[in-house]
Motif scaffolding. Structure first.
Motif, PDB file in Angstrom:
ATOM      1  N   LEU A 178       0.860  -1.189   0.000  1.00 44.67           N
ATOM      2  CA  LEU A 178       0.000   0.000   0.000  1.00 44.67           C
ATOM      3  C   LEU A 178       0.896   1.239   0.000  1.00 44.67           C
ATOM      4  N   TYR A 179       0.710   2.103  -1.014  1.00 47.21           N
ATOM      5  CA  TYR A 179       1.428   3.376  -1.114  1.00 47.21           C
ATOM      6  C   TYR A 179       0.437   4.493  -0.794  1.00 47.21           C
ATOM      7  N   ARG A 180       0.810   5.395   0.114  1.00 43.68           N
ATOM      8  CA  ARG A 180      -0.061   6.503   0.458  1.00 43.68           C
ATOM      9  C   ARG A 180       0.785   7.736   0.774  1.00 43.68           C
ATOM     10  N   ARG A 181       0.216   8.932   0.483  1.00 40.03           N
ATOM     11  CA  ARG A 181       0.951  10.174   0.683  1.00 40.03           C
ATOM     12  C   ARG A 181       0.892  10.639   2.133  1.00 40.03           C
ATOM     13  N   VAL A 182      -0.150  10.249   2.865  1.00 43.22           N
ATOM     14  CA  VAL A 182      -0.301  10.677   4.251  1.00 43.22           C
ATOM     15  C   VAL A 182       0.036   9.511   5.170  1.00 43.22           C
ATOM     16  N   SER A 183       0.500   9.827   6.371  1.00 44.68           N
ATOM     17  CA  SER A 183       0.939   8.770   7.291  1.00 44.68           C
ATOM     18  C   SER A 183      -0.219   8.092   7.999  1.00 44.68           C
ATOM     19  N   ARG A 184      -1.324   8.802   8.192  1.00 44.74           N
ATOM     20  CA  ARG A 184      -2.431   8.257   8.978  1.00 44.74           C
ATOM     21  C   ARG A 184      -3.201   7.206   8.176  1.00 44.74           C
ATOM     22  N   LEU A 185      -3.541   6.113   8.832  1.00 44.64           N
ATOM     23  CA  LEU A 185      -4.360   5.061   8.244  1.00 44.64           C
ATOM     24  C   LEU A 185      -5.311   4.562   9.317  1.00 44.64           C
ATOM     25  N   ASN A 186      -6.595   4.816   9.130  1.00 43.92           N
ATOM     26  CA  ASN A 186      -7.588   4.485  10.151  1.00 43.92           C
ATOM     27  C   ASN A 186      -8.151   3.072   9.971  1.00 43.92           C
ATOM     28  N   ASP A 187      -8.436   2.690   8.740  1.00 47.29           N
ATOM     29  CA  ASP A 187      -9.089   1.404   8.497  1.00 47.29           C
ATOM     30  C   ASP A 187      -8.667   0.890   7.124  1.00 47.29           C
ATOM     31  N   LEU A 188      -8.417  -0.409   7.045  1.00 43.46           N
ATOM     32  CA  LEU A 188      -8.024  -1.043   5.786  1.00 43.46           C
ATOM     33  C   LEU A 188      -8.621  -2.434   5.721  1.00 43.46           C
ATOM     34  N   SER A 189      -9.348  -2.720   4.665  1.00 42.23           N
ATOM     35  CA  SER A 189      -9.822  -4.081   4.395  1.00 42.23           C
ATOM     36  C   SER A 189      -9.472  -4.398   2.953  1.00 42.23           C
ATOM     37  N   TYR A 190      -9.002  -5.601   2.722  1.00 45.45           N
ATOM     38  CA  TYR A 190      -8.561  -5.949   1.373  1.00 45.45           C
ATOM     39  C   TYR A 190      -8.883  -7.406   1.072  1.00 45.45           C
ATOM     40  N   SER A 191      -8.908  -7.728  -0.191  1.00 52.03           N
ATOM     41  CA  SER A 191      -9.148  -9.101  -0.639  1.00 52.03           C
ATOM     42  C   SER A 191      -8.145  -9.431  -1.730  1.00 52.03           C
ATOM     43  N   LEU A 192      -7.681 -10.669  -1.696  1.00 53.84           N
ATOM     44  CA  LEU A 192      -6.707 -11.134  -2.671  1.00 53.84           C
ATOM     45  C   LEU A 192      -7.416 -11.772  -3.859  1.00 53.84           C
ATOM     46  N   PRO A 193      -6.771 -11.835  -5.007  1.00 53.31           N
ATOM     47  CA  PRO A 193      -7.396 -12.484  -6.167  1.00 53.31           C
ATOM     48  C   PRO A 193      -7.455 -13.994  -5.990  1.00 53.31           C
ATOM     49  N   ASP A 194      -8.264 -14.625  -6.810  1.00 51.95           N
ATOM     50  CA  ASP A 194      -8.338 -16.081  -6.806  1.00 51.95           C
ATOM     51  C   ASP A 194      -7.160 -16.610  -7.614  1.00 51.95           C
ATOM     52  N   PHE A 195      -6.266 -17.362  -6.938  1.00 50.96           N
ATOM     53  CA  PHE A 195      -5.085 -17.872  -7.616  1.00 50.96           C
ATOM     54  C   PHE A 195      -5.360 -19.162  -8.376  1.00 50.96           C
ATOM     55  N   THR A 207       6.130  -5.900   8.830  1.00 48.69           N
ATOM     56  CA  THR A 207       5.157  -5.034   9.503  1.00 48.69           C
ATOM     57  C   THR A 207       5.618  -3.583   9.593  1.00 48.69           C
ATOM     58  N   GLN A 208       6.824  -3.291   9.139  1.00 51.57           N
ATOM     59  CA  GLN A 208       7.352  -1.923   9.240  1.00 51.57           C
ATOM     60  C   GLN A 208       6.814  -1.052   8.096  1.00 51.57           C
ATOM     61  N   THR A 209       6.516   0.213   8.424  1.00 47.15           N
ATOM     62  CA  THR A 209       6.141   1.219   7.424  1.00 47.15           C
ATOM     63  C   THR A 209       7.346   2.120   7.171  1.00 47.15           C
ATOM     64  N   TYR A 210       7.671   2.333   5.906  1.00 51.02           N
ATOM     65  CA  TYR A 210       8.864   3.112   5.573  1.00 51.02           C
ATOM     66  C   TYR A 210       8.531   4.120   4.468  1.00 51.02           C
ATOM     67  N   ARG A 211       9.432   5.058   4.241  1.00 46.51           N
ATOM     68  CA  ARG A 211       9.269   6.092   3.214  1.00 46.51           C
ATOM     69  C   ARG A 211       9.994   5.658   1.948  1.00 46.51           C
ATOM     70  N   LYS A 212       9.365   5.983   0.799  1.00 42.83           N
ATOM     71  CA  LYS A 212       9.960   5.633  -0.482  1.00 42.83           C
ATOM     72  C   LYS A 212       9.468   6.609  -1.540  1.00 42.83           C
ATOM     73  N   SER A 213      10.344   6.937  -2.493  1.00 45.72           N
ATOM     74  CA  SER A 213       9.979   7.829  -3.591  1.00 45.72           C
ATOM     75  C   SER A 213       9.482   7.001  -4.765  1.00 45.72           C
ATOM     76  N   TYR A 214       8.345   7.419  -5.323  1.00 43.09           N
ATOM     77  CA  TYR A 214       7.759   6.706  -6.457  1.00 43.09           C
ATOM     78  C   TYR A 214       7.157   7.730  -7.406  1.00 43.09           C
ATOM     79  N   GLY A 215       7.599   7.725  -8.625  1.00 44.02           N
ATOM     80  CA  GLY A 215       7.078   8.680  -9.614  1.00 44.02           C
ATOM     81  C   GLY A 215       7.369  10.129  -9.251  1.00 44.02           C
ATOM     82  N   GLY A 216       8.467  10.347  -8.533  1.00 50.37           N
ATOM     83  CA  GLY A 216       8.820  11.709  -8.144  1.00 50.37           C
ATOM     84  C   GLY A 216       8.107  12.206  -6.902  1.00 50.37           C
ATOM     85  N   LYS A 217       7.347  11.351  -6.222  1.00 50.03           N
ATOM     86  CA  LYS A 217       6.629  11.741  -5.013  1.00 50.03           C
ATOM     87  C   LYS A 217       7.036  10.825  -3.859  1.00 50.03           C
TER      88      LYS A 217
END
Length: 580
Positions: A178-195, A207-217
């Motif tokens: 998950l890439y996001r511009r803001v640090s706060r994340l209140n709720d996340l639900s996700y589903s994986l594709p059928d393999f 489990t660590q959250t880190y900073r990374k540049s992508y597309g100049g952001k």
């Protein structure tokens, strides 16, 4: 005024949610749109949250529509680092005719309970374009825009494979970020594709959250899922998008996003130099030196031999070893146990136990155990076999006696021994009192009388009944005592293995044989022969299936259902013991 507004808000949410909840399990239904044309296809989705077992839905309630396809998947939700699982049943539907329709509530069977969702109204019109109206859904319906290659959005999912080309049976890792511009994340639900037909094993994610540049952001990057995939069909595999619904904070609306799709080329293993008994293992493996239960071999007497295979890959693909040179021995497969970890990759050990019985005596070599594997790194096949072990088989008429003090092994042969009395001794006429038969009879009578008096004393004090209870404790009582102890330690890391061990020991005492390594079908057959009812046998299968499911579930799900699982085991012990 504020109080009335709060009440109205709560009432509105209850109406929109269309959710039924019983004992922590909730079901909800939704459609991706409520107005469509007679030629359109829409999705009807049922979500079950809080269920630890598989769900069952009868699609008969959708008879007003053509069911184009249906699928089952699981989604995972992460709130403040805590992960919970949900079951998702999706139906692709097409209307049969024009009109106003109400999809009846879906009846969902969960943990032997029947829950029902609320009905949903759908409007079907003629023509090629239907008016755009909000979907009657419990979830926020947001149009998914494809990810642009020129500019990165503020929040998106990125799926990656560890390699784009792999051999049949080779491990390929699937990671979802998950890439996001803001640090706060209140709720996340996700589903994986059928393999599909690909074997999927859950790995420990970062489990660590880190900073990374992508597309100049600059983005906050978080790994939300990691899987080990083992494809077993060659060809081109298309992996669909993963989906997520995200709420960044209280003042933000939820957003639904999709990841990119992926392509994986699966190559068949080479036919050149392929062993005739190729096991199907792909990866890096080693074969450990066999461990013998005993160094003494007697003709016709069984001896256990343990062989360990270590490696990185799908060890469960290796169901048995090939036995070579067993003309002089009878070889029986005893059990298979695993010690496999799912951290950075799938690796561990598979332990095989075989029983070998010598057919004849003499100096012979033990049977060789072997298996083959394919290495993707070297693109070659490897054949592993145990080293020859020479042993001296003693004839069945011999018994070995070890004199530890003298350090000499003595063999006593089966021969008739005849003793000749050379002389007669007058000392027999003056034997000690203890050497007379009368002395032994008198000692037995005195001992019996003493035991009787002591038993009466214990009985009067109540101690005898306690001793009887200790002696007569049956397997049921031992199992129930162990299960009650497990109730107080459900948070233990080894809870599931200890729980299954108690049940295996109990069932083994019922069948009067070890059930470790026995398949479910064999276990069911043995229980049926012992008089256990079919309903209780089915409950035993469901119990062990549930333990296997929880072994791959997030830790939070295991803790939440541990006590319920122990109660189910206690009830199962009582019912099985009652049958036999």
């Amino acid at each position: 005024m504020i109080g009335k507004l709060k009440c109205l808000c709560v009432g509105f949410l209850l109406l929109v949610a269309s959710t039924t909840a019983v004992h922590g399990v909730s079901v909800s239904a939704s459609v991706d749109r409520s107005s469509l044309t007679v030629n359109d296809t829409f999705e009807y989705k049922v979500v079950v949250q809080g269920a630890s077992k598989s769900i069952s839905i009868d699609p008969e309630f959708l008879r007003e529509f053509h069911v184009i396809r249906q699928s089952t998947s699981q989604s995972y939700r992460m709130v403040n680092g805590t992960v919970s699982a949900s079951h998702i049943k999706s139906f692709a539907l097409r209307p049969r005719k024009v009109g106003e329709f109400t999809i009846p509530g879906a009846k969902v069977i969960v943990d032997q309970q029947t829950l029902q969702t609320e009905p949903i109204a759908v409007s079907v019109v003629e023509g090629s374009i239907a008016p755009s109206t909000p979907a009657a859904s419990t979830q926020s319906s947001v149009e998914v825009k494809p990810q642009s290659s020129q500019a990165s959005p503020d929040i998106f999912l990125l799926a990656q494979l560890s390699k784009n080309t792999a051999y049949v049976g080779e491990e390929v890792q699937y990671k979802l970020f998950l890439y996001r511009r803001v640090s706060r994340l209140n709720d996340l639900s996700y589903s994986l594709p059928d393999f599909g037909s690909v074997l999927s094993e859950s790995l420990q994610r970062d489990t660590q959250t880190y900073r990374k540049s992508y597309g100049g952001k600059a983005y906050y990057v978080q790994e939300i899922d990691r899987r080990a995939l083992f494809p077993y069909e060659s060809g081109q595999l298309s992996i669909a998008s993963s989906e997520a619904e995200i709420t960044l904070g209280f003042y933000f609306n939820s957003q639904r996003i999709r990841s990119n799709t992926l392509e994986l080329t699966i190559l068949p293993v080479p036919e050149d130099s392929k062993p005739t008994d190729f096991s199907g293992l792909v990866g890096t493996y080693t074969l450990e030196k066999p461990v013998l239960e005993s160094q003494a071999f007697v003709q016709g007497k069984p001896v256990a031999i343990k062989i360990t295979v270590k490696g990185m890959g799908n060890l469960k693909q290796l169901s048995e070893l090939t036995v070579k040179g067993d003309d002089d021995f009878k070889v029986y497969k005893s059990s298979v146990t695993d010690q496999i970890t799912y951290i950075d990759q799938v690796q561990g050990e598979r332990h095989f136990e075989y029983i070998i019985v010598p057919k004849k005596s003499g100096m012979m070599s033990l049977p060789q155990f072997m298996f083959s594997s394919f290495s993707p790194e070297t693109k070659t096949y490897h054949v592993f076999r145990t080293q020859p072990i020479d042993v001296d088989i003693i004839a069945s008429g011999e018994a070995v006696i070890n004199d530890e003090k003298a350090g000499v092994g003595l063999s006593v042969l089966n021969e008739d021994l005849h003793y000749i009395v050379e002389s007669f001794s007058l000392k027999q006429e003056a034997r000690h009192f203890s050497e007379h038969v009368f002395a032994w009879v008198l000692g037995v009578l005195n001992g019996t009388f003493f035991l009787y008096v002591f038993g009466v004393f214990l009985d009067q004090k109540g101690y005898l009944q306690h001793v009887k209870q200790l002696i007569q404790r049956n397997p049921k009582q031992r199992a129930l005592k162990s299960l009650n102890l497990l109730k107080g330690d459900v948070s233990s890391e080894s809870f599931l293995s200890e729980l299954q061990g108690v049940m295996y020991e109990f069932l083994g005492s019922v069948l009067k044989r070890s059930v470790q390594g026995v398949t479910q079908q064999e276990l069911a057959t043995k229980l049926s022969q012992s008089g256990v009812s079919e309903s209780n046998i089915k409950d035993v299968k469901v119990f062990f299936d549930r333990c296997s499911f929880l072994a791959y579930s997030p830790k939070a799900d295991v803790h939440s259902t541990s006590k319920e699982l122990v109660e189910e085991a206690i009830l199962l012990v009582k019912k099985v013991k009652k049958d036999v």
